[in-house]
Design a protein around this motif. Structure first.
Motif, short mmCIF file in Angstrom:
data_model
loop_
_atom_site.label_atom_id
_atom_site.label_comp_id
_atom_site.label_asym_id
_atom_site.label_seq_id
_atom_site.Cartn_x
_atom_site.Cartn_y
_atom_site.Cartn_z
N SER A 106 0.84 -1.18 0.00
CA SER A 106 0.00 0.00 0.00
C SER A 106 0.88 1.24 0.00
O SER A 106 2.06 1.20 0.33
N ILE A 107 0.29 2.35 -0.35
CA ILE A 107 1.02 3.61 -0.38
C ILE A 107 0.47 4.50 0.73
O ILE A 107 -0.71 4.85 0.74
N ILE A 108 1.32 4.85 1.65
CA ILE A 108 0.91 5.64 2.81
C ILE A 108 0.42 7.00 2.34
O ILE A 108 1.07 7.67 1.53
N GLY A 109 -0.72 7.40 2.85
CA GLY A 109 -1.27 8.71 2.54
C GLY A 109 -2.30 8.73 1.44
O GLY A 109 -2.98 9.73 1.26
N SER A 110 -2.42 7.65 0.67
CA SER A 110 -3.43 7.66 -0.39
C SER A 110 -4.82 7.54 0.24
O SER A 110 -5.03 6.80 1.19
N SER A 111 -5.77 8.30 -0.30
CA SER A 111 -7.13 8.30 0.23
C SER A 111 -8.06 8.84 -0.85
O SER A 111 -7.61 9.23 -1.94
N ASP A 144 -0.61 -4.35 -4.59
CA ASP A 144 -0.76 -5.24 -3.43
C ASP A 144 -1.31 -4.43 -2.25
O ASP A 144 -0.57 -3.71 -1.58
N GLY A 145 -2.63 -4.50 -2.04
CA GLY A 145 -3.24 -3.79 -0.92
C GLY A 145 -3.30 -2.29 -1.09
O GLY A 145 -3.62 -1.57 -0.16
N SER A 146 -2.99 -1.80 -2.26
CA SER A 146 -3.00 -0.36 -2.53
C SER A 146 -4.42 0.10 -2.83
O SER A 146 -5.22 -0.63 -3.39
N SER A 147 -4.71 1.34 -2.48
CA SER A 147 -6.02 1.91 -2.74
C SER A 147 -5.89 3.32 -3.28
O SER A 147 -4.90 4.00 -3.02
N ALA A 153 -6.83 -4.42 -2.29
CA ALA A 153 -6.71 -3.18 -3.06
C ALA A 153 -8.11 -2.70 -3.43
O ALA A 153 -8.95 -3.49 -3.86
N ASN A 154 -8.37 -1.42 -3.25
CA ASN A 154 -9.68 -0.85 -3.53
C ASN A 154 -9.54 0.48 -4.24
O ASN A 154 -8.50 1.13 -4.14
N ASP A 182 -10.61 -9.94 -2.07
CA ASP A 182 -11.39 -8.89 -1.44
C ASP A 182 -10.95 -7.56 -2.04
O ASP A 182 -10.20 -6.80 -1.44
N VAL A 183 -11.38 -7.31 -3.26
CA VAL A 183 -10.98 -6.13 -4.03
C VAL A 183 -12.25 -5.45 -4.51
O VAL A 183 -13.08 -6.09 -5.16
#
Length: 170
Positions: free
Chosen positions: A1-6, A37-40, A66-67, A103-104
């Motif tokens: 995941s990328i910290i701070g993405s929202s 991988d788990g990135s949103s 990832a969503n 679970d995407v």
């Protein structure tokens, strides 16, 4: 995941043009050329993404929760022929398996050209009725020369598939 993405701080990987931004991988390290991988809240756009590794290789792989992912205006290529478990764009629940439920949620795949592989676009959502994957849009893609399925989707609610062109299945 990328910290701070929202939802208010999305991240776009924009190659400017598919002709000038080319990612290639031969499966020496992992199965996919580009892995989310788990990135949103990620957009991948305007790139050529080539998976050249043969069986069990994928151009783009989205997995592990990832969503809010958009894959737009890319050229994705994989070997043409009877390779096993090769997909241009793969959504699943495992780093090493193409047919594990994932679970995407909230995925948009649009305006891409996908060539080769066993499946052009392959999506394995969550089969559990209480946690079923949600919101999948596959729109205006050109899918060519997939050996088995141009599009394969299972385990999703709220699916929209429109204006795709699937041809040249070998």
């Amino acid at each position: 995941s990328i910290i701070g993405s929202s939802s208010t701080s999305t991240i776009t990987f924009n190659g400017a043009s598919a002709a000038s931004t080319i990612l290639t991988h031969d499966k020496t390290v992992r199965n996919s050329t580009l892995t989310l991988d788990g990135s949103s809240f990620i957009t991948i756009k305007n790139m050529t993404i080539a998976a050249t590794g043969g069986s069990d290789s994928w151009g783009i792989h989205v997995w592990n929760g990832a969503n809010n992912i958009t894959i737009d205006s890319n050229i994705v290529t994989t070997p043409i022929g009877t390779m096993f478990d090769v997909a241009g764009i793969m959504i699943s629940g495992s780093e090493g398996s193409d047919n594990t439920t994932g679970d995407v949620n909230d995925i948009t795949i649009s305006n891409n050209t996908v060539t080769g592989g066993e499946r052009g676009i392959s999506v394995y959502g969550n089969f559990n009725p209480t946690t079923r994957s949600q919101n999948l849009t596959i729109h205006n893609n050109d899918i060519q020369n997939a050996d088995d399925n141009g599009l394969y989707v299972t385990g999703y609610n709220n699916v929209t598939i429109t204006d795709n062109y699937v041809d040249g299945l070998t």
